[in-house]
Design a protein around this motif. Structure first.
Motif, short mmCIF file in Angstrom:
data_model
loop_
_atom_site.label_atom_id
_atom_site.label_comp_id
_atom_site.label_asym_id
_atom_site.label_seq_id
_atom_site.Cartn_x
_atom_site.Cartn_y
_atom_site.Cartn_z
N ALA A 99 0.95 -1.32 0.24
CA ALA A 99 0.12 -0.19 0.03
C ALA A 99 0.75 1.13 -0.11
O ALA A 99 0.61 2.23 -0.82
CB ALA A 99 -0.84 0.01 1.18
N ARG A 100 1.89 1.38 0.81
CA ARG A 100 2.83 2.47 0.85
C ARG A 100 3.57 2.93 -0.38
O ARG A 100 3.67 3.92 -0.78
CB ARG A 100 3.74 2.25 1.95
N LEU A 101 4.15 1.63 -0.78
CA LEU A 101 4.73 1.76 -2.02
C LEU A 101 4.02 1.69 -3.52
O LEU A 101 4.69 1.84 -4.64
CB LEU A 101 6.02 0.92 -2.18
N GLY A 102 2.79 1.14 -3.47
CA GLY A 102 1.82 1.26 -4.47
C GLY A 102 2.24 0.12 -5.60
O GLY A 102 1.60 0.12 -6.84
N TYR A 103 2.79 -1.16 -5.16
CA TYR A 103 3.00 -2.07 -5.89
C TYR A 103 1.97 -3.12 -5.63
O TYR A 103 1.67 -3.67 -4.44
CB TYR A 103 4.51 -2.76 -5.75
N ASP A 104 1.60 -3.84 -6.61
CA ASP A 104 0.51 -4.82 -6.32
C ASP A 104 1.31 -6.25 -6.58
O ASP A 104 2.19 -6.45 -6.80
CB ASP A 104 -0.81 -4.96 -7.28
N SER A 105 0.55 -7.38 -6.02
CA SER A 105 0.97 -8.80 -6.34
C SER A 105 1.66 -9.07 -7.41
O SER A 105 2.90 -9.68 -7.62
CB SER A 105 0.24 -9.70 -5.54
N ASP A 106 0.99 -8.58 -8.43
CA ASP A 106 1.60 -9.10 -9.76
C ASP A 106 2.72 -8.52 -10.22
O ASP A 106 3.92 -8.98 -10.88
CB ASP A 106 0.47 -8.76 -10.93
N GLU A 107 2.93 -7.04 -9.93
CA GLU A 107 4.12 -6.33 -10.10
C GLU A 107 5.25 -6.86 -9.24
O GLU A 107 6.36 -6.87 -9.59
CB GLU A 107 3.93 -4.82 -9.80
N LEU A 108 4.82 -7.05 -8.05
CA LEU A 108 5.90 -7.72 -7.06
C LEU A 108 6.73 -8.79 -7.55
O LEU A 108 7.78 -9.08 -7.41
CB LEU A 108 5.13 -7.85 -5.61
N ALA A 109 5.83 -9.77 -8.25
CA ALA A 109 6.40 -11.06 -8.84
C ALA A 109 7.42 -10.59 -9.82
O ALA A 109 8.32 -11.70 -10.21
CB ALA A 109 5.50 -11.90 -9.37
N THR A 110 7.70 -9.52 -10.48
CA THR A 110 8.38 -9.30 -11.52
C THR A 110 9.72 -8.38 -10.95
O THR A 110 10.59 -8.09 -11.87
CB THR A 110 7.87 -8.76 -12.67
#
Length: 71
Positions: free
Chosen positions: A35-46
C-alpha cells in the motif's frame, strides 16, 4: 516461527515488511509495504530489489525504494 505465524503477524503489521530470495526477487511483501509503495502482487512478482535501488539512486542520489508511480 512457522510461515503461518509469520504471515499472520506481518500481514497485520503497520511496518513495511518484505522477504527476498537469494536473487533479490520479492518472495513476500506485507499489505502495508504494498500500500505504501503502490505495488500490487503481480508487479511484485517481477521486481528485483537491485533494480529498484538502482532506479532510486539514479533519480535522487539516495538509496530509497521508489513508489510504483515514481519509477
Amino acid at each position: 516461527m512457522t510461515d503461518l505465524s509469520f504471515n499472520s503477524i506481518a500481514d497485520s503489521s503497520a511496518r513495511l515488511i518484505f522477504v527476498l530470495d537469494e536473487d533479490g526477487s520479492f518472495v513476500y511483501a506485507n499489505p502495508a509495504w504494498r500500500a505504501r509503495l503502490g505495488y500490487d502482487s503481480d508487479e511484485l512478482a517481477t521486481l528485483k530489489i537491485k533494480a529498484l535501488m538502482a532506479a532510486a539512486s539514479e533519480t535522487s542520489g539516495e538509496v530509497l525504494i521508489p513508489t510504483a508511480d515514481s519509477s
